[in-house]
Write an enzyme that holds these catalytic residues in place. Structure first.
Site, mmCIF file in Angstrom:
data_model
loop_
_atom_site.group_PDB
_atom_site.id
_atom_site.type_symbol
_atom_site.label_atom_id
_atom_site.label_comp_id
_atom_site.label_asym_id
_atom_site.label_seq_id
_atom_site.Cartn_x
_atom_site.Cartn_y
_atom_site.Cartn_z
ATOM 1 N N GLU A 266 0.829 -1.217 0.000
ATOM 2 C CA GLU A 266 0.000 0.000 0.000
ATOM 3 C C GLU A 266 0.857 1.259 0.000
ATOM 4 O OE1 GLU A 266 -3.003 0.195 3.067
ATOM 5 O OE2 GLU A 266 -4.471 -0.753 1.765
ATOM 6 N N HIS A 287 9.445 -26.307 -1.246
ATOM 7 C CA HIS A 287 8.901 -27.420 -2.028
ATOM 8 C C HIS A 287 7.761 -26.947 -2.915
ATOM 9 C CE1 HIS A 287 11.240 -30.312 0.396
ATOM 10 N NE2 HIS A 287 11.140 -29.318 1.275
ATOM 11 N N LYS A 388 -13.659 0.051 -3.774
ATOM 12 C CA LYS A 388 -14.735 0.406 -2.841
ATOM 13 C C LYS A 388 -15.871 1.110 -3.590
ATOM 14 C CE LYS A 388 -12.033 1.045 1.398
ATOM 15 N NZ LYS A 388 -11.577 2.045 2.365
HETATM 16 O O1 PA5 Z 1 -3.208 1.283 5.823
HETATM 17 C C1 PA5 Z 1 -4.335 1.712 5.664
HETATM 18 O O2 PA5 Z 1 -4.621 2.918 5.838
HETATM 19 C C2 PA5 Z 1 -5.467 0.784 5.271
HETATM 20 O O3 PA5 Z 1 -5.020 -0.515 5.088
HETATM 21 C C3 PA5 Z 1 -6.555 0.802 6.335
HETATM 22 O O4 PA5 Z 1 -6.004 0.468 7.553
HETATM 23 C C4 PA5 Z 1 -7.683 -0.181 5.992
HETATM 24 O O5 PA5 Z 1 -8.211 0.100 4.738
HETATM 25 C C5 PA5 Z 1 -8.805 -0.073 7.044
HETATM 26 O O6 PA5 Z 1 -9.275 1.235 7.114
HETATM 27 P P1 PA5 Z 1 -10.126 1.749 8.342
HETATM 28 O O7 PA5 Z 1 -9.278 1.739 9.546
HETATM 29 O O8 PA5 Z 1 -10.529 3.139 7.950
HETATM 30 O O9 PA5 Z 1 -11.298 0.827 8.473
#
Ligand code: PA5
Length: 397
Positions: A266, A287, A388
């Site tokens: 990310e 393996h 989303k």
């Molecule tokens: O690193 C990030 O910001 C994302 O992976 C969020 O943690 C994830 O999408 C969950 O988001 P939220 O805490 O708003 O539910």
């Protein structure tokens, strides 16, 4: 203690000119990092907050049989990974913490609801945005289960919300219903939120928070290594090594590789760049993917996370099983390097709370530096919104 070997199985396969060039950019990158507005995770956590987390954990242990943590991505992976590394494989004696909300599996949900129906459980729902679909659905279903058993007054005792200070539906619910709550600070994003109640509260049920906090900030000393690691990754990427395979030597570290995948994936995967993080658990995956790594397309490099000492002594023909595991680790690096795969080694002296927390700080810093070296914002994840939006449209929301 954490040691780094960026040379033995890397050096000959690294473009030294590019490496030297990027190493001279260190001051520039560190300055860029220091001027980012999402680095609250580098600042000391308040003592009062740690005390509140401990008190709330005691309250849960005294009043409930288990805690159900509901969250996804950065709102769950840190504590889940830590917990997995410290938990026993069999006859686990930890206070029961169930991690839910990471999928939309009907089978899982049906079985979870059935498992919880006669349990006295508490929920900790964690979402910074307060709008994440998987979290919302799981929270709603579990709250409905509680509502069928308790009136409003009793329900309040069973729900703890961790979310933004002001924004979002969860914060509104806290204000309206009076649920207990924790804050995820504005200047800390999900995958960098290990040193916040999002992770510290679930961990406080079974672990010594003081050790975790101490170890985490000790990770600050690893800043130079974090930069060097980021530079080496960047050089290897430019040489066509576009995949990083994280290798661990115990099944209990597999969730930590999931945390790494999320952190780097990310952070870097935007603007058409980024290294694709994958993982192997050895010796199991020798393996399976082992064949590809040794002789297949040379698109990858590896980062081995080794644990030098084990608390468990098992004798096998005069050697400890752990020693054999580490001999295998070294042999695999040699073999893969001979097949044209650069192998970085990060050695943890022990898998204790202090070392794990330091390693978390190290990787967070390395990921952020790495994002800046790629010229992208390390702290956003705009791409996640695309799926989303599609889901919202398809569900007519
Ligand atoms: O690193 C990030 O910001 C994302 O992976 C969020 O943690 C994830 O999408 C969950 O988001 P939220 O805490 O708003 O539910």
């Amino acid at each position: 203690m954490i040691k780094f070997d960026f040379n033995t199985f890397v050096d000959q396969l690294l473009d030294k000119t590019e490496y030297e060039k990027l190493m001279t950019k260190k001051e520039e990158i560190v300055n860029q990092f220091n001027s980012c507005d999402m680095i609250g995770w580098t600042e000391n956590i308040e003592e009062d907050l740690i005390e509140k987390i401990k008190t709330t954990a005691d309250y849960v242990k005294e009043n409930f049989e288990c805690l159900v943590v509901i969250g996804i991505g950065g709102s769950f992976l840190g504590s889940y990974a830590f917990e997995s590394m410290k938990r026993k494989y069999f006859n686990d004696d930890h206070f029961e913490v169930i991690y839910a909300g990471t999928s939309l599996s009907s089978k899982y949900m049906d079985e979870l609801l059935d498992y919880l129906k006669d349990k006295n459980f508490c929920i900790n729902v964690i979402s910074k945005s307060g709008t994440t679909m998987e979290t919302t659905i799981t929270y709603t279903l579990l709250k409905d289960l509680l509502k069928r058993k308790y009136d409003e007054k009793e329900l309040i005792k069973h729900i703890i919300i961790t979310t933004d200070k002001e924004k979002g539906l969860l914060r509104e619910e806290v204000k309206e219903k009076g649920y207990q709550s924790f804050v995820i600070p504005d200047d800390i994003g999900g995958r960098y939120s290990f040193m916040t109640p999002a992770h510290l509260f679930p961990l406080a049920l079974n672990h010594n928070l003081d050790e975790i906090v101490k170890g985490y900030y000790r990770g600050k000393r690893l800043g130079d290594y974090a930069y060097q690691y980021a530079v080496i990754r960047n050089c290897l990427f430019k040489e066509g090594k576009v995949v990083e395979n994280f290798c661990v030597y115990d099944e209990n570290m597999q969730p930590f590789t999931e945390w790494l995948k999320q952190l780097f994936g990310e952070t870097e995967g935007k603007g058409g760049v980024g290294i694709l993080p994958t993982s192997n658990v050895h010796t199991r995956d020798l393996h399976s993917l082992g064949q590809f790594i040794q002789e297949g397309n040379k698109i990858l490099f590896e980062t081995f996370i080794k644990v030098e000492e084990s608390e468990h002594y098992i004798d096998y023909e005069g050697k400890s099983l752990h020693e054999i595991n580490n001999i295998v680790e070294n042999s695999v690096m040699k073999a893969h390097f001979s097949g044209g795969v650069p192998c970085i080694e990060i050695s943890l002296q022990k898998l204790d709370a202090d070392t794990i927390a330091s390693m978390i700080y190290f990787f967070q810093l390395a990921a952020a530096y790495s994002g800046l070296l790629f010229g992208i914002n390390p702290f956003n994840q705009p791409g996640v919104e695309v799926y989303k939006n599609e889901v919202r449209e398809s569900l007519g929301k």
